[in-house]
Write an enzyme that holds these catalytic residues in place. Structure first.
Site, PDB file in Angstrom:
ATOM      1  CG  HIS A 385      -1.954   1.107   1.077  1.00 49.28           C
ATOM      2  ND1 HIS A 385      -3.113   0.974   0.328  1.00 49.28           N
ATOM      3  CD2 HIS A 385      -1.943   2.380   1.521  1.00 49.28           C
ATOM      4  CE1 HIS A 385      -3.767   2.113   0.352  1.00 49.28           C
ATOM      5  NE2 HIS A 385      -3.077   2.988   1.068  1.00 49.28           N
ATOM      6  CB  ALA A 386       0.989   4.130  -2.323  1.00 53.28           C
ATOM      7  CG  HIS A 415      -2.094  10.732  -2.947  1.00 57.98           C
ATOM      8  ND1 HIS A 415      -3.252  11.345  -2.535  1.00 57.98           N
ATOM      9  CD2 HIS A 415      -1.609  10.096  -1.850  1.00 57.98           C
ATOM     10  CE1 HIS A 415      -3.459  11.097  -1.249  1.00 57.98           C
ATOM     11  NE2 HIS A 415      -2.475  10.331  -0.805  1.00 57.98           N
ATOM     12  CD  GLU A 416       1.581   8.009  -1.356  1.00 58.81           C
ATOM     13  OE1 GLU A 416       2.052   8.602  -0.373  1.00 58.81           O
ATOM     14  OE2 GLU A 416       0.507   7.383  -1.309  1.00 58.81           O
ATOM     15  CG  HIS A 419       1.355  12.436   1.687  1.00 55.65           C
ATOM     16  ND1 HIS A 419       0.416  13.076   2.456  1.00 55.65           N
ATOM     17  CD2 HIS A 419       0.728  11.344   1.166  1.00 55.65           C
ATOM     18  CE1 HIS A 419      -0.732  12.404   2.402  1.00 55.65           C
ATOM     19  NE2 HIS A 419      -0.565  11.347   1.620  1.00 55.65           N
ATOM     20  CD  GLU A 443      -3.904  11.338   3.003  1.00 59.77           C
ATOM     21  OE1 GLU A 443      -3.623  11.058   1.822  1.00 59.77           O
ATOM     22  OE2 GLU A 443      -3.257  10.894   3.967  1.00 59.77           O
ATOM     23  CG  HIS A 544      -6.537   3.159   4.923  1.00 63.15           C
ATOM     24  ND1 HIS A 544      -6.540   2.561   3.671  1.00 63.15           N
ATOM     25  CD2 HIS A 544      -5.822   4.302   4.777  1.00 63.15           C
ATOM     26  CE1 HIS A 544      -5.879   3.325   2.816  1.00 63.15           C
ATOM     27  NE2 HIS A 544      -5.429   4.378   3.460  1.00 63.15           N
ATOM     28  CE1 TYR A 554      -5.834   8.851   2.257  1.00 63.37           C
ATOM     29  CE2 TYR A 554      -6.996   7.578   3.923  1.00 63.37           C
ATOM     30  CZ  TYR A 554      -5.820   7.927   3.285  1.00 63.37           C
ATOM     31  OH  TYR A 554      -4.635   7.365   3.681  1.00 63.37           O
TER      32      TYR A 554
HETATM   33  O1  X8Z Z   1      -4.175   5.373   1.083  1.00 59.58           O
HETATM   34  C1  X8Z Z   1      -4.137   6.197   0.190  1.00 59.58           C
HETATM   35  C2  X8Z Z   1      -2.807   6.719  -0.326  1.00 59.58           C
HETATM   36  C3  X8Z Z   1      -1.808   6.831   0.736  1.00 59.58           C
HETATM   37  S1  X8Z Z   1      -2.192   8.089   1.887  1.00 59.58           S
HETATM   38  C4  X8Z Z   1      -2.295   5.787  -1.383  1.00 59.58           C
HETATM   39  N1  X8Z Z   1      -5.281   6.630  -0.384  1.00 59.58           N
HETATM   40  C5  X8Z Z   1      -6.566   6.110   0.009  1.00 59.58           C
HETATM   41  C6  X8Z Z   1      -6.693   4.650  -0.364  1.00 59.58           C
HETATM   42  O2  X8Z Z   1      -5.917   4.149  -1.163  1.00 59.58           O
HETATM   43  O3  X8Z Z   1      -7.617   3.992   0.136  1.00 59.58           O
HETATM   44  C7  X8Z Z   1      -5.381   7.634  -1.427  1.00 59.58           C
HETATM   45  C8  X8Z Z   1      -6.833   7.723  -1.755  1.00 59.58           C
HETATM   46  C9  X8Z Z   1      -7.571   6.927  -0.747  1.00 59.58           C
HETATM   47 ZN    ZN Z   2      -2.035   9.977   1.171  1.00 56.66          ZN
END
Ligand code: X8Z
Ligand code: ZN
Length: 665
Positions: A385-386, A415-416, A419, A443, A544, A554
């Site tokens: 997960h990024a 997106h990254e 941050h 975010e 998450h 988000y």
């Molecule tokens: O978790 C993330 C990022 C890292 S903060 C990749 N996001 C959420 C997800 O993937 O569920 C970005 C959008 C929503």
């Molecule tokens: Zn993020």
């Protein structure tokens, strides 16, 4: 995710410092030494200066242990991550304890804010009971590892085949075979079942920590980090969702009709709900992969970014194969393919960096390029997960991804880097202020840039061809953005609706799964194709939840990013319709953005918001302004269709509500 933020938040309750004590204290010793740890006669200003220094000193070892456990999953790295986290959280508890000395005293506004921040926004509120704290960090590391190493295996003996999340996501992205998608979707969700007991215990422990800090439960602690009372934050999310919901309902209605046509008789689930496994995404949070099914006008010019990225990768691979003459040996061939994947991922990152640099922001430091995890290693398990990391508050910034050449990963890189640039911008602030104005701001930075990736920008970097100037191509490009942004919003809301309920006890372990699907139905209008009883733990299949990253951020980000985008478009002198604006290369927009980033959370977010946008409220009006042409088009398309859906009644609590007024069609 934003680990620094989470860690800082966690760190808010300790008292004894490594600097002061210079030892690795046992939890018991920590508890006894609380009073002794604070220098006598220390003023509030001195206290905060000390906390900042200790925080900064501790951060590198904490982030290093977490980086190792995420990029090298095994029992040893998990043990170390848990231990460092425990040590840090114990420290945090002591700081909070020490801060009580200053209650009721007058002090500078900055110090008062910093003291307040110590207690707020702890995503894993630490129990004061040392055994419980140790148990909590052990469970947290274990769940993260279980998720990262999760795999779905089928077949026996020679035919045995195991697939990890990335491969199962590939199926959802590319296959349109109903059963193959169902198998991939169900397979991934099976990895979460063993986490149910751990998660149940985890909830008890973070609630204990939250109560120790004076909150009703962990959910209230989460909702307290927004410079407003926690109940008001909850009401704010309802208000914002109310603004966007009619647009989402139109998108849902259109999508359902297309799915019905694509999978006759199986394109909807009872009640007019969308089948979870057919949405091109494991969690139905981004529908962009369904472009082939949902594209409004296939002949109005291509926006196939994934196709272009794949072709770039293939070209690179062929070049390197020829150069290495690697066509003979299959091991060598795999090495070259991995090297090409890495080079391709770096180029995607260079492209994203270029956007930020075009705004006047600095280039990324060399260490970013050498220390980042760009692609999935072949020899070990990692958390794919990024995420973006600030290792030391002094320039060692990195990201961690398992990048593939597709549009989703391309925008995730932007997106990254949002941050990362936030970290770099606020690194000059005291550590307690090195955070987003609120977590939704953090975010929203990279996503604001994503909104500026108009078809014209994509054309300028060679990812799409010549663009037509027509109503059809406008609808196409709006749809492309809506499938990522609008589709996401109810998902962004429902995850913490579930967790808030879990934390406050209105959702019990006996109803974890039914409550999950009841909220999925209510907010997203999505349902599983077959019953998901309490033997499953489907929430745990979303990073998450086992990773304990709050998710309301988000949802808020998806509102804020349109406000930021509009403000930067204004700053750049843009005058046309909002959706046409790209501020690529515009230094005035860049300056305004940087000024916001550089503030960190040194002041209430409302003030930061005012400095950027002129207003102090979160507001979804710019979302609606941006998508006005699409909303009009969808309304026309849906004419005569019966839109809306009915959420089934949950088996026990909580009471569900119908999501939309009209009956299912
Ligand atoms: O978790 C993330 C990022 C890292 S903060 C990749 N996001 C959420 C997800 O993937 O569920 C970005 C959008 C929503
Ligand atoms: Zn993020």
């Amino acid at each position: 995710m934003n680990p620094r933020h989470a860690l800082l938040a966690l760190a808010v309750a300790a008292s004894l410092t490594l600097v002061a004590c210079n030892r690795a204290p046992t939890p018991d010793a920590d508890a006894r030494s609380d009073a002794a740890a604070a220098p006598e006669g220390e003023t509030a200003d001195q206290f905060i200066a000390r906390v900042n220094a200790e925080l900064e000193a501790m951060m590198p070892e904490l982030t290093a242990s977490q980086w190792l456990s995420s990029t090298y999953i095994n029992d040893d790295s998990q043990l170390l991550a848990a231990k460092y986290n425990e040590r840090y959280l114990a420290q945090l508890n002591r700081w909070i304890e020490q801060a009580r000395r200053f209650e009721g005293q007058t002090m500078s506004p900055d110090t008062a804010r910093a003291i307040n921040l110590l207690k707020l926004g702890a995503s894993m509120p630490p129990p004061r009971n040392p055994e419980h704290l140790a148990e909590l960090t052990r469970i947290a590391s274990k769940m993260e590892g279980t998720y990262g190493a999760g795999q779905y295996c089928t077949g026996e003996g020679e035919a045995r085949r195991c697939r990890q999340l990335g491969q199962l996501e590939d199926v959802l992205r590319t296959s349109r075979d109903y059963d193959a998608q169902l198998d991939a979707w169900q397979g991934w969700h099976s990895i979460a079942q063993p986490m149910r007991a751990d998660y149940t215990r985890f909830v008890e422990l973070v609630n204990e920590g939250a109560r120790d800090l004076g909150f009703a439960d962990a959910g209230e602690a989460w909702r307290s980090g927004y410079d407003m009372p926690p109940a008001q934050l909850a009401a704010e999310t309802d208000r914002l969702w109310g603004q966007v919901k009619p647009l989402y309902e139109q998108l849902h209605c259109y999508t359902r009709a297309r799915l019905d046509a694509r999978y006759p008789g199986r394109g909807t689930v009872d009640g007019g709900l969308l089948p979870a496994h057919l949405m091109g995404n494991m969690w139905q949070q981004d529908w962009g992969n369904l472009w082939d099914v949902l594209q409004p006008y296939p002949n109005a010019g291509s926006l196939d970014v994934t196709g272009a990225l794949e072709r770039n990768y293939q070209t690179l691979l062929n070049e390197q194969m020829v150069k290495e003459n690697a066509l003979i040996d299959s091991d060598r061939r795999a090495d070259v393919a991995q090297a090409a994947l890495l080079e391709n991922a770096k180029r995607m990152n260079r492209r994203a960096e270029d956007f930020y640099v075009s705004l006047g922001m600095p280039r990324l430091p060399d260490s970013f390029w050498t220390k980042t995890q760009f692609i999935k290693p072949r020899d070990r398990d990692v958390v794919c997960h990024a995420s973006a990391w600030d290792m030391n508050m002094a320039g060692d910034v990195r990201t961690k991804m398992c990048t593939k050449p597709n549009e989703e990963d391309f925008t995730t890189i932007y997106h990254e880097l949002g941050h990362v640039y936030y970290y770099l911008a606020y690194n000059g602030r005291p550590p307690l202020f090195q955070n987003g104005a609120h977590d939704g701001f953090h975010e929203a930075i990279g996503d604001t840039i994503v909104l500026a990736m108009t078809p014209q920008y994509l054309q300028s970097i060679g990812l799409v061809g010549e663009q037509q100037q027509s109503q059809e191509s406008l609808v196409n490009s709006q749809m492309r953005m809506a499938l990522a942004k609008v589709a996401f919003m109810p998902f962004g809301l429902m995850i913490d609706r579930w967790r808030w309920g879990v934390f406050d006890g209105s959702i019990t372990p006996e109803t974890y799964n039914s409550a999950w699907w009841s909220l999925k139905a209510q907010y997203q209008g999505v349902a599983p194709a077959s019953a998901r009883g309490e033997e499953f733990f489907d929430a745990g299949a979303k990073y998450h939840v086992p990773g304990n990253t709050p998710y309301t951020r988000y949802f808020l980000s998806h509102v804020l990013q349109f406000q930021f985008y509009k403000a930067l478009c204004d700053a750049s002198g843009h005058t046309g319709p909002l959706y046409e604006c790209s501020f690529y290369g515009n230094k005035a927009a860049g300056e305004k953005f940087w000024a916001m980033l550089e503030k960190g959370n040194s002041q209430p977010w409302q003030q930061t918001m005012r400095e950027l946008t002129g207003g102090e409220q979160m507001d979804a009006a710019p979302v609606l302004e941006y998508f006005a042409p699409l909303q009009a088009w969808l309304t026309e398309q849906n004419e005569g269709r019966s839109c809306g859906w009915t959420a089934p009644v949950a088996t026990q609590s909580p009471a569900p509500q119908a999501a939309a007024a009209a009956p299912p069609g």
